[in-house]
Design a protein around this motif. Structure first.
Motif, PDB file in Angstrom:
ATOM      1  N   LEU A 133      41.916   6.055  25.229  1.00  0.00           N
ATOM      2  CA  LEU A 133      40.794   5.136  25.376  1.00  0.00           C
ATOM      3  C   LEU A 133      40.502   4.438  24.050  1.00  0.00           C
ATOM      4  N   PRO A 134      39.916   3.237  24.107  1.00  0.00           N
ATOM      5  CA  PRO A 134      39.442   2.613  22.865  1.00  0.00           C
ATOM      6  C   PRO A 134      38.393   3.511  22.209  1.00  0.00           C
ATOM      7  N   ALA A 135      38.315   3.461  20.897  1.00  0.00           N
ATOM      8  CA  ALA A 135      37.454   4.376  20.141  1.00  0.00           C
ATOM      9  C   ALA A 135      36.000   4.313  20.594  1.00  0.00           C
ATOM     10  N   GLU A 136      35.478   3.115  20.882  1.00  0.00           N
ATOM     11  CA  GLU A 136      34.064   2.988  21.274  1.00  0.00           C
ATOM     12  C   GLU A 136      33.798   3.657  22.618  1.00  0.00           C
ATOM     13  N   GLN A 137      34.722   3.479  23.566  1.00  0.00           N
ATOM     14  CA  GLN A 137      34.557   4.123  24.868  1.00  0.00           C
ATOM     15  C   GLN A 137      34.679   5.632  24.746  1.00  0.00           C
ATOM     16  N   ARG A 138      35.657   6.087  23.978  1.00  0.00           N
ATOM     17  CA  ARG A 138      35.847   7.531  23.773  1.00  0.00           C
ATOM     18  C   ARG A 138      34.598   8.137  23.155  1.00  0.00           C
ATOM     19  N   GLU A 139      34.054   7.484  22.132  1.00  0.00           N
ATOM     20  CA  GLU A 139      32.852   7.993  21.465  1.00  0.00           C
ATOM     21  C   GLU A 139      31.689   8.089  22.448  1.00  0.00           C
ATOM     22  N   ALA A 196      21.038   4.862  19.605  1.00  0.00           N
ATOM     23  CA  ALA A 196      20.416   5.042  18.284  1.00  0.00           C
ATOM     24  C   ALA A 196      21.422   5.595  17.281  1.00  0.00           C
ATOM     25  N   GLN A 197      22.217   6.550  17.697  1.00  0.00           N
ATOM     26  CA  GLN A 197      23.171   7.176  16.778  1.00  0.00           C
ATOM     27  C   GLN A 197      24.281   6.222  16.365  1.00  0.00           C
ATOM     28  N   THR A 198      24.720   5.384  17.273  1.00  0.00           N
ATOM     29  CA  THR A 198      25.834   4.480  16.969  1.00  0.00           C
ATOM     30  C   THR A 198      25.361   3.089  16.563  1.00  0.00           C
ATOM     31  N   ASP A 199      24.036   2.881  16.560  1.00  0.00           N
ATOM     32  CA  ASP A 199      23.454   1.587  16.204  1.00  0.00           C
ATOM     33  C   ASP A 199      24.022   0.483  17.099  1.00  0.00           C
ATOM     34  N   THR A 200      23.973   0.762  18.412  1.00  0.00           N
ATOM     35  CA  THR A 200      24.520  -0.121  19.431  1.00  0.00           C
ATOM     36  C   THR A 200      23.447  -0.336  20.501  1.00  0.00           C
ATOM     37  N   PRO A 201      23.340  -1.525  21.061  1.00  0.00           N
ATOM     38  CA  PRO A 201      22.373  -1.736  22.147  1.00  0.00           C
ATOM     39  C   PRO A 201      22.668  -0.830  23.341  1.00  0.00           C
ATOM     40  N   THR A 202      21.619  -0.442  24.066  1.00  0.00           N
ATOM     41  CA  THR A 202      21.803   0.467  25.198  1.00  0.00           C
ATOM     42  C   THR A 202      22.680  -0.146  26.281  1.00  0.00           C
ATOM     43  N   ILE A 230      31.749   8.361  25.743  1.00  0.00           N
ATOM     44  CA  ILE A 230      31.996   9.413  26.747  1.00  0.00           C
ATOM     45  C   ILE A 230      31.814  10.802  26.143  1.00  0.00           C
ATOM     46  N   VAL A 231      32.354  11.008  24.974  1.00  0.00           N
ATOM     47  CA  VAL A 231      32.243  12.325  24.340  1.00  0.00           C
ATOM     48  C   VAL A 231      30.783  12.645  24.013  1.00  0.00           C
ATOM     49  N   LEU A 232      30.069  11.694  23.441  1.00  0.00           N
ATOM     50  CA  LEU A 232      28.670  11.943  23.095  1.00  0.00           C
ATOM     51  C   LEU A 232      27.815  12.176  24.339  1.00  0.00           C
ATOM     52  N   HIS A 233      28.117  11.464  25.413  1.00  0.00           N
ATOM     53  CA  HIS A 233      27.308  11.598  26.623  1.00  0.00           C
ATOM     54  C   HIS A 233      27.652  12.869  27.401  1.00  0.00           C
ATOM     55  N   HIS A 234      28.937  13.115  27.609  1.00  0.00           N
ATOM     56  CA  HIS A 234      29.326  14.215  28.497  1.00  0.00           C
ATOM     57  C   HIS A 234      29.562  15.545  27.775  1.00  0.00           C
ATOM     58  N   LEU A 235      29.964  15.499  26.527  1.00  0.00           N
ATOM     59  CA  LEU A 235      30.217  16.757  25.816  1.00  0.00           C
ATOM     60  C   LEU A 235      29.064  17.150  24.897  1.00  0.00           C
ATOM     61  N   ALA A 236      28.421  16.158  24.277  1.00  0.00           N
ATOM     62  CA  ALA A 236      27.292  16.469  23.393  1.00  0.00           C
ATOM     63  C   ALA A 236      25.958  16.354  24.120  1.00  0.00           C
ATOM     64  N   ASP A 237      25.979  15.972  25.395  1.00  0.00           N
ATOM     65  CA  ASP A 237      24.780  15.858  26.239  1.00  0.00           C
ATOM     66  C   ASP A 237      23.717  14.934  25.656  1.00  0.00           C
ATOM     67  N   LEU A 238      24.144  13.831  25.063  1.00  0.00           N
ATOM     68  CA  LEU A 238      23.191  12.850  24.553  1.00  0.00           C
ATOM     69  C   LEU A 238      22.894  11.826  25.633  1.00  0.00           C
ATOM     70  N   SER A 239      21.665  11.349  25.646  1.00  0.00           N
ATOM     71  CA  SER A 239      21.302  10.293  26.587  1.00  0.00           C
ATOM     72  C   SER A 239      21.848   8.964  26.090  1.00  0.00           C
ATOM     73  N   VAL A 240      21.786   7.961  26.956  1.00  0.00           N
ATOM     74  CA  VAL A 240      22.249   6.635  26.573  1.00  0.00           C
ATOM     75  C   VAL A 240      21.437   6.127  25.387  1.00  0.00           C
ATOM     76  N   ALA A 241      20.120   6.352  25.413  1.00  0.00           N
ATOM     77  CA  ALA A 241      19.265   5.910  24.308  1.00  0.00           C
ATOM     78  C   ALA A 241      19.625   6.622  22.998  1.00  0.00           C
ATOM     79  N   GLU A 242      19.923   7.910  23.076  1.00  0.00           N
ATOM     80  CA  GLU A 242      20.303   8.662  21.872  1.00  0.00           C
ATOM     81  C   GLU A 242      21.640   8.179  21.321  1.00  0.00           C
ATOM     82  N   ILE A 243      22.575   7.879  22.217  1.00  0.00           N
ATOM     83  CA  ILE A 243      23.871   7.355  21.768  1.00  0.00           C
ATOM     84  C   ILE A 243      23.677   5.997  21.114  1.00  0.00           C
TER      85      ILE A 243
END
Length: 166
Positions: free
Chosen positions: A108-114, A131-137, A116-129
């Motif tokens: 996968l492209p790095a942004e998609q992989r990041e 904020a962490q990646t400095d990307t719009p929701t 997916i991993v943050l959401h499904h493995l680290a259990d972060l919400s979309v808003a948390e991701i």
């Protein structure tokens, strides 16, 4: 320190005896040499005071011996902990599914992989991701959606037949 302050002469005339004594006390030449080196380094740092002692060599021997004892304690405590807790349980090889998932994630492209991993493995919400990646929701949601779709296609072709039909 000046070369004339006597430490160099003290070191040259006493180092062999100190190492010999520490070797006899500890039974390991390299440990004795290490302890003596550390003791002499400490003596050099305090030489103005130690040089006034009646027997500076005794101070170095005592410090060296204490260093050896501390090393023995660390080893003994390590052995005790090892005996108490035992050998770490062996971990088996990763499952076929884990290998397939990691292989697919790498494609996968790095942004998609990041995302997916943050959401499904680290259990972060979309808003948390976001904020962490400095990307719009909205961007995070799009990356998750595209990444899931690509991952599903990749896994559908890489999973063993019995798993993909289940």
């Amino acid at each position: 320190m000046d070369a004339d302050d006597g430490f160099e002469e003290f070191y040259r005339t006493t180092r062999h005896r100190v190492v010999t004594v520490l070797y006899a006390l500890g039974g390991d030449l390299s440990e004795a040499q290490d302890a003596a080196q550390e003791a002499y380094a400490r003596a050099w740092q305090r030489w103005n005071t130690i040089s006034g002692y009646g027997d500076p060599e005794a101070w170095v021997r005592t410090v060296g011996h204490r260093l050896l004892i501390n090393r023995w304690r660390k080893i003994r405590n390590g052995v005790t902990a090892y005996r108490r807790h035992g050998v770490a349980p062996s971990v088996g090889p990763p499952s076929e599914n884990t290998v397939a998932l990691v292989t697919a994630l790498r494609q996968l492209p790095a942004e998609q992989r990041e995302a997916i991993v943050l959401h499904h493995l680290a259990d972060l919400s979309v808003a948390e991701i976001a904020a962490q990646t400095d990307t719009p929701t909205g961007t995070v949601k799009a990356r998750l959606s595209r990444g899931r779709r690509a991952l599903a296609e990749l896994l559908d072709t890489t999973l063993p037949e019995e798993v993909s039909n289940a």
